[in-house]
Design a protein around this motif. Structure first.
Motif, mmCIF file in Angstrom:
data_model
loop_
_atom_site.group_PDB
_atom_site.id
_atom_site.type_symbol
_atom_site.label_atom_id
_atom_site.label_comp_id
_atom_site.label_asym_id
_atom_site.label_seq_id
_atom_site.Cartn_x
_atom_site.Cartn_y
_atom_site.Cartn_z
ATOM 1 N N GLY A 254 48.454 20.169 -47.992
ATOM 2 C CA GLY A 254 49.085 21.333 -48.426
ATOM 3 C C GLY A 254 47.960 21.921 -49.655
ATOM 4 O O GLY A 254 48.421 22.441 -50.533
ATOM 5 N N ALA A 255 46.644 21.784 -49.149
ATOM 6 C CA ALA A 255 45.645 22.369 -50.149
ATOM 7 C C ALA A 255 44.783 23.431 -49.488
ATOM 8 O O ALA A 255 44.248 23.091 -48.306
ATOM 9 C CB ALA A 255 44.761 21.165 -50.660
ATOM 10 N N ALA A 256 44.356 24.415 -50.067
ATOM 11 C CA ALA A 256 43.640 25.606 -49.727
ATOM 12 C C ALA A 256 42.298 24.826 -49.703
ATOM 13 O O ALA A 256 42.051 23.893 -50.238
ATOM 14 C CB ALA A 256 43.747 26.820 -50.558
ATOM 15 N N ARG B 13 60.429 4.434 -51.944
ATOM 16 C CA ARG B 13 60.949 5.511 -52.376
ATOM 17 C C ARG B 13 60.069 6.722 -52.416
ATOM 18 O O ARG B 13 59.062 6.449 -53.122
ATOM 19 C CB ARG B 13 61.655 5.136 -53.634
ATOM 20 N N LEU B 14 60.691 7.833 -52.303
ATOM 21 C CA LEU B 14 59.707 8.995 -52.316
ATOM 22 C C LEU B 14 60.182 9.686 -53.439
ATOM 23 O O LEU B 14 61.365 10.024 -53.897
ATOM 24 C CB LEU B 14 60.029 10.136 -50.935
ATOM 25 N N LEU B 15 58.919 10.356 -54.467
ATOM 26 C CA LEU B 15 59.556 11.041 -55.565
ATOM 27 C C LEU B 15 59.483 12.465 -55.410
ATOM 28 O O LEU B 15 58.686 13.022 -54.354
ATOM 29 C CB LEU B 15 58.433 10.700 -56.619
ATOM 30 N N ASP B 16 60.111 13.389 -55.988
ATOM 31 C CA ASP B 16 60.088 14.708 -55.925
ATOM 32 C C ASP B 16 59.072 15.174 -56.634
ATOM 33 O O ASP B 16 58.923 15.481 -57.883
ATOM 34 C CB ASP B 16 61.610 15.137 -56.674
ATOM 35 N N MET B 17 57.786 15.558 -55.861
ATOM 36 C CA MET B 17 56.748 16.093 -56.283
ATOM 37 C C MET B 17 56.719 17.280 -57.424
ATOM 38 O O MET B 17 56.125 17.596 -58.286
ATOM 39 C CB MET B 17 55.667 16.171 -55.257
ATOM 40 N N GLN B 18 57.596 18.094 -56.594
ATOM 41 C CA GLN B 18 57.647 19.553 -57.198
ATOM 42 C C GLN B 18 58.308 19.565 -58.682
ATOM 43 O O GLN B 18 57.903 19.937 -59.657
ATOM 44 C CB GLN B 18 58.483 20.432 -56.353
ATOM 45 N N LEU C 43 50.392 19.968 -52.378
ATOM 46 C CA LEU C 43 49.868 19.908 -53.468
ATOM 47 C C LEU C 43 49.652 21.291 -54.109
ATOM 48 O O LEU C 43 50.002 21.403 -55.473
ATOM 49 C CB LEU C 43 48.387 19.304 -53.268
ATOM 50 N N ASP C 44 49.127 22.399 -53.298
ATOM 51 C CA ASP C 44 49.053 23.562 -54.118
ATOM 52 C C ASP C 44 50.205 24.192 -54.437
ATOM 53 O O ASP C 44 50.304 24.782 -55.671
ATOM 54 C CB ASP C 44 48.378 24.608 -53.233
ATOM 55 N N ALA C 45 51.232 24.170 -53.669
ATOM 56 C CA ALA C 45 52.477 25.027 -54.011
ATOM 57 C C ALA C 45 53.266 24.431 -55.263
ATOM 58 O O ALA C 45 53.920 24.632 -56.001
ATOM 59 C CB ALA C 45 53.463 24.897 -52.658
ATOM 60 N N CYS C 46 53.150 22.859 -55.205
ATOM 61 C CA CYS C 46 53.612 22.166 -56.396
ATOM 62 C C CYS C 46 52.796 22.165 -57.644
ATOM 63 O O CYS C 46 53.143 21.660 -58.624
ATOM 64 C CB CYS C 46 53.863 20.698 -56.236
ATOM 65 N N GLN C 47 51.504 22.915 -57.707
ATOM 66 C CA GLN C 47 50.713 23.079 -58.845
ATOM 67 C C GLN C 47 50.251 21.806 -59.339
ATOM 68 O O GLN C 47 49.823 21.750 -60.448
ATOM 69 C CB GLN C 47 51.414 23.883 -59.683
ATOM 70 N N ALA D 5 42.554 20.676 -58.255
ATOM 71 C CA ALA D 5 42.818 21.969 -58.171
ATOM 72 C C ALA D 5 41.700 23.089 -58.462
ATOM 73 O O ALA D 5 41.139 22.577 -59.576
ATOM 74 C CB ALA D 5 44.179 22.387 -58.880
ATOM 75 N N THR D 6 41.322 23.826 -57.811
ATOM 76 C CA THR D 6 40.151 24.658 -58.275
ATOM 77 C C THR D 6 40.180 25.290 -59.645
ATOM 78 O O THR D 6 39.334 25.425 -60.008
ATOM 79 C CB THR D 6 40.150 26.118 -57.381
#
Ligand SMILES: *Cc1c(COP(=O)(O)O)cnc(C)c1O
Length: 429
Positions: A98-100, A193-198, A226-230, A255-256
């Motif tokens: 999810g990275a531009a 276990r999966l963590l909540d990135m957002q 990644l981008d959407a979660c900043q 991140a840019t």
């Protein structure tokens, strides 16, 4: 019902091999299995540790050796775009996380890349001294912080650990003003276990803390944004779910918005703005290339590059659905066998809380794992008592899950696993 995940989540009647064959016949990813070379009579449940070999990867290795290296030699840097490989591979990975464009690059190992982003993030926050992480994080992640702390001095860099990073109260308490960086691994290598990135990224940002995510057990296994979660920085592994081969190069996401301010200390010539002007002084490259250090490992990076093409037409939501369905199927079959009552599931069963593996505690987990391997079911063991099973939707079938659990149940029922040979510890587990 056409959705296998809904089926396995709601089903209450005993599963049969025939029923699983039916789900294989409905599987939209079924054809992907042919993209891999797999050993016969083997169920491979360890793609989370070393992904299987894609046919295209083997072909590319041949090409690189038989033509590019042996015949075209040094001309290949231009002729076969070797020089652009880190960036090109990075772009292929970017799509999966999810990275531009312009934010992911392929290089070095996960551990080395962690050092780069970790020190970058620390240097960006000179008034804050603490790296906060999970107590159960993968050891190399914690060791790298230790190393950085010894370099910068304890007064400038300290590691703090939260016992349970999903416990909001504990985490909020720990996110204090002295914390510079929150460093988390998205999927726990032991429990799955999966963590909540957002949510966790947002929580940290609210306190002015930069966030680094380790995607070793999530890149290629589930959709990541990644981008959407900043997210600020991320790193990940090339040889697990990305199937890049043993020791494949890893990747970095930055991140840019940080590209100007950041300064990573492993400032080798490949990260220079103009490597071939051979300037005396280091001048970092403006974009993501600044995270490069030395000459890329062309042979292994080419193999990873080809392996990533397997994902080109894969819908990650579809892949996630099958991954969850396969693991649900496994757990249901375990519950179906009385002999497996001693297996305790450590992985949260809720979809949003687990990655692409299941972890079971069992007092004889090591011997069970060895016996399974001997009988064609490749799983792995994590000390002290965990049997770990990875589910890779690109090459696993539902009937493979049947085969795996049936084998496991037989080994327990017959007591076969308690033979002394299965207790002998290998160097790599
Ligand atoms: C597998 C893994 C690594 C591996 O690091 P290397 O440098 O490739 O050995 C790092 N972190 C996590 C969380 C892992 O699961």
């Amino acid at each position: 019902m056409t959705n296998p995940l809904e089926f396995f989540e709601t089903n209450t009647s005993p599963l049969s091999r025939q029923l699983l064959q039916h789900w294989d016949s409905q599987d939209l990813l079924a054809a992907k299995r042919d993209a891999f070379v797999l050993p016969e009579n083997t169920v491979y449940l360890d793609g989370n540790s070393l992904g299987a070999m894609p046919r295209m990867a083997a072909e590319r290795a041949q090409q690189v050796l038989a033509q590019q290296w042996s015949q075209d030699l040094i001309k290949s840097w231009n002729q076969h775009s070797w020089i652009d490989l880190p960036g090109n591979v990075g772009e292929k990975i970017a799509r999966l996380v999810g990275a531009a464009s312009g934010q992911v690059i392929c290089c070095d190992s996960t551990s080395v890349n962690l050092f780069k982003v970790l020190s970058s993030a620390m240097l960006m926050q000179p008034d804050r001294k603490v790296v906060l992480s999970q107590a159960g994080n993968f050891p190399t992640d914690l060791y790298m912080v230790e190393g950085l702390a010894s370099l910068l001095g304890e007064q400038n860099c300290r590691l703090k650990l939260v016992e349970d990073s999903e416990n909001d109260q504990l985490l909020r308490q720990a996110l204090t003003e002295e914390v510079a960086v929150l460093m988390l691994t998205q999927v726990d290598f032991r429990s799955g276990r999966l963590l909540d990135m957002q949510r966790l990224t947002e929580l940290a940002h609210g306190k002015g803390i930069l966030v680094i995510w380790d995607l070793a057990h999530s890149a290629g296994a589930l959709p990541i944004e990644l981008d959407a979660c900043q997210v600020d920085f991320a790193i990940g592994c090339g040889y697990k779910y990305l199937n890049g081969g043993p020791g494949a190069p890893a990747f970095i996401y930055a991140a840019t918005r940080h590209h100007n301010a950041v300064r990573q200390p492993l400032s080798g010539w490949m990260g220079h703005s103009s490597p071939f002007s051979f300037d005396k002084q280091y001048q970092k490259a403006p974009g993501i290339s600044q995270f490069l250090t030395g000459t890329p490992a062309i042979i292994s990076m080419s193999v990873l590059d080809a392996a990533l093409d397997v994902f080109a037409d894969v819908d990650m939501a579809q892949l996630r659905l099958k991954s969850l369905a396969l693991s649900n199927c496994f757990q249901q079959l375990v519950q179906q066998h009385n002999s497996l009552k001693q297996l305790t599931l450590l992985t949260p069963i809720r979809r949003a809380e687990r990655g692409s593996q299941l972890a079971y505690q069992h007092p004889a987990a090591y011997a069970l794992c060895q016996a399974l391997i001997q009988h064609g079911v490749i799983a792995d063991f994590r000390a002290p008592d965990i049997l770990r099973l990875g589910f890779t939707p690109l090459y696993l079938r539902y009937v493979d899950i049947w085969q795996a659990v049936t084998t496991l149940a037989e080994l327990v029922q017959s007591g076969e696993y308690s033979k002394p040979a299965y207790a002998v510890k290998n160097k790599v587990t």
